[in-house]
Design a protein around this motif. Structure first.
Motif, mmCIF file in Angstrom:
data_model
loop_
_atom_site.group_PDB
_atom_site.id
_atom_site.type_symbol
_atom_site.label_atom_id
_atom_site.label_comp_id
_atom_site.label_asym_id
_atom_site.label_seq_id
_atom_site.Cartn_x
_atom_site.Cartn_y
_atom_site.Cartn_z
ATOM 1 N N ASP A 427 -22.232 31.501 -26.062
ATOM 2 C CA ASP A 427 -22.825 32.437 -24.988
ATOM 3 C C ASP A 427 -21.654 33.579 -25.133
ATOM 4 O OD1 ASP A 427 -25.030 31.260 -24.298
ATOM 5 O OD2 ASP A 427 -24.474 30.367 -22.521
ATOM 6 N N ASP A 428 -20.398 33.310 -25.147
ATOM 7 C CA ASP A 428 -19.050 33.994 -25.103
ATOM 8 C C ASP A 428 -19.268 34.742 -26.573
ATOM 9 O OD1 ASP A 428 -18.299 33.204 -22.539
ATOM 10 O OD2 ASP A 428 -16.747 31.978 -23.755
ATOM 11 N N ALA A 431 -22.306 37.648 -26.456
ATOM 12 C CA ALA A 431 -21.888 38.683 -25.492
ATOM 13 C C ALA A 431 -21.266 39.500 -26.186
ATOM 14 C CB ALA A 431 -21.377 38.120 -24.240
#
Length: 478
Positions: A427-428, A431
């Motif tokens: 997810d990091d 993003a």
């Protein structure tokens, strides 16, 4: 005009006996000059040669390994010639009844396999050695090597390029070491080649005039000497000249061959049976005993690796190039059954690269086959990734026998397979890289690999790569 190269090799194999072939003198390398030449070696009046039984056994061992005929009786002859390093004025050798006759070996060049026929392999004694470097304007004679047992292996003129000649020499070099009859040390002269080279018009069945290039003690020199000699002979013939049969030497510094002496034929040596040595009668029972003691030969082991382990021919050829290498592989597979391809890849990759870099033989590897198998087990059970395994391998190589588990625990390298932690890293990365996400969703597959790499970097290589791929694909399709 198109030309065809014709090559036959005579390979001199120094037998790994403790004493000489006709005397009890030592054959240890590096002794003080002339300290290991006894009265028998230089044929002082009243001495008689006594045949070394181990030399006969080694010759039989070689003959069986190449599917040759073992001759009984086998007869020793005197080969008469006058060189300064041959104090007797003759060499004890074999002519009409060599101990080994015929036989064949297979060579591989590229994708092509070819059978090379052998004419014979006969026993003889070595001459001494002339040295020139340490004596200004003079020649020094060291007779330590005089009388050392040799097996001279003579091929048929079946090779058609320097590449085939080198492949053949390498097969024999591996074989004599494999069956334990020679240490194969080319720098010390234990394995040296004479190349008989000629050329003829393509399509002709008539052999051209040959020149012999003496005492080639490296595979690189063998290849370069043959290539030079072929070019030299073609140049002479295309200029309207003719080839003179002669013996030539290869000058490695100038990368050229040059005349040594006119080439002798068998009748020039005035061979006759040695009156001091009876014909050698070899009982069939002895041959059978030697056959039973032979190790599994490279060709049989290679076929077994292909059939039993599912290896490709290329991999099997490399792993059976040396007996020690094959033993290392088999010990690994015994610890890690079902992973023969993985074991082979690591031996041919990481292990071989490091051995070559440090000039080591496989027997001197600081990582044992059991230790390497232990490292690979941690890849297969998901403890570490293949990338981290290479770092662990480096640490194992440099340590004093530390196991893979010891290093993995000490450096906290165990692979993370927890979905929640991997999802956070994914997810990091997503993003932080909206453009690559858009590129992937637009059909650019390379963007996915880039994202995987960034996740692995974020996890410092600890994330399970298979789970990273799975989670990343799931997130990108949500």
């Amino acid at each position: 005009m198109q030309w065809e190269t014709v090559i036959g090799l005579e390979i001199h194999v120094q037998l790994s006996t403790r004493s000489k072939i006709f005397s009890g003198a030592s054959v240890a390398y590096g002794a003080e000059p002339n300290s290991q030449a006894c009265a028998v070696d230089i044929a002082l009046p009243g001495v008689l040669p006594v045949l070394n039984r181990q030399a006969i056994e080694y010759a039989i061992r070689f003959g069986l390994a190449i599917d040759a005929t073992i001759n009984s009786p086998s007869v020793f002859a005197r080969k008469n010639y006058f060189y300064p390093d041959l104090p007797k004025g003759y060499q004890i050798s074999q002519l009409e009844h060599p101990i080994v006759e015929g036989g064949h070996v297979a060579i591989q060049t590229g994708d092509q396999e070819k059978t090379i026929r052998l004419t014979r392999a006969h026993l003889e004694e070595d001459a001494g050695k002339s040295t020139h470097e340490e004596f200004h304007g003079m020649t020094g004679i060291d007779l330590n090597r005089a009388g050392t047992g040799l097996l001279e292996i003579v091929s048929e003129p079946d090779m058609r390029s320097s590449a085939e000649a080198v492949a053949y020499a390498k097969v024999l070099h591996s074989l004599v070491r494999w069956i334990g009859i020679c240490d194969g040390n080319m720098q010390e002269g234990s394995f040296r080649c004479d190349a008989n080279v000629s050329v003829r018009p393509a399509g002709s069945e008539t052999l051209g005039t040959r020149c012999e290039i003496k005492n080639l003690n490296s595979f690189r020199f063998l290849e370069r000497a043959i290539d030079y000699e072929v070019a030299r002979q073609i140049d002479i013939l295309e200029s309207g000249g003719s080839i003179t049969q002669e013996t030539r030497l290869y000058d490695a510094d100038r990368d050229e061959t040059r005349t040594m002496r006119s080439k002798e034929d068998a009748h020039d040596y005035r061979y006759f049976p040695d009156p001091d040595l009876l014909p050698v009668i070899i009982p069939h029972e002895w041959i059978d005993q030697i056959r039973e003691k032979l190790p599994e030969l490279p060709k049989d082991k290679r076929n077994r690796y292909i059939q039993d382990f599912g290896l490709q021919t290329y991999d099997a050829n490399i792993l059976t190039a040396a007996r020690e290498l094959a033993d290392y592989f088999e010990q690994m597979v015994s610890v890690l059954p079902g992973q023969s391809k993985l074991c082979a890849n690591w031996i041919m990759g990481e292990v071989s690269a490091r051995l070559n870099k440090e000039g080591l033989e496989i027997a001197r590897s600081p990582i044992s086959p059991e230790q390497l198998a232990g490292l690979l087990l941690r890849i297969t059970d998901g403890t570490i990734s293949g990338k981290i395994a290479k770092d662990v391998f480096d640490s194992m190589w440099q340590s004093n026998g530390d196991s893979a588990d010891t290093i993995i625990d000490a450096k906290n390298l165990r692979q993370i397979s927890d979905d929640s932690e991997i999802e956070k890293w994914v997810d990091d990365v997503l993003a932080a890289n909206p453009q690559q996400v858009a590129d992937y969703r637009a059909g650019k597959e390379k963007a996915f690999n880039s994202l995987v790499g960034q996740v692995m970097k974020t996890s410092k290589g600890k994330a399970n790569p298979a789970q990273v791929n799975s989670v990343l694909k799931r997130r990108l399709t949500e």
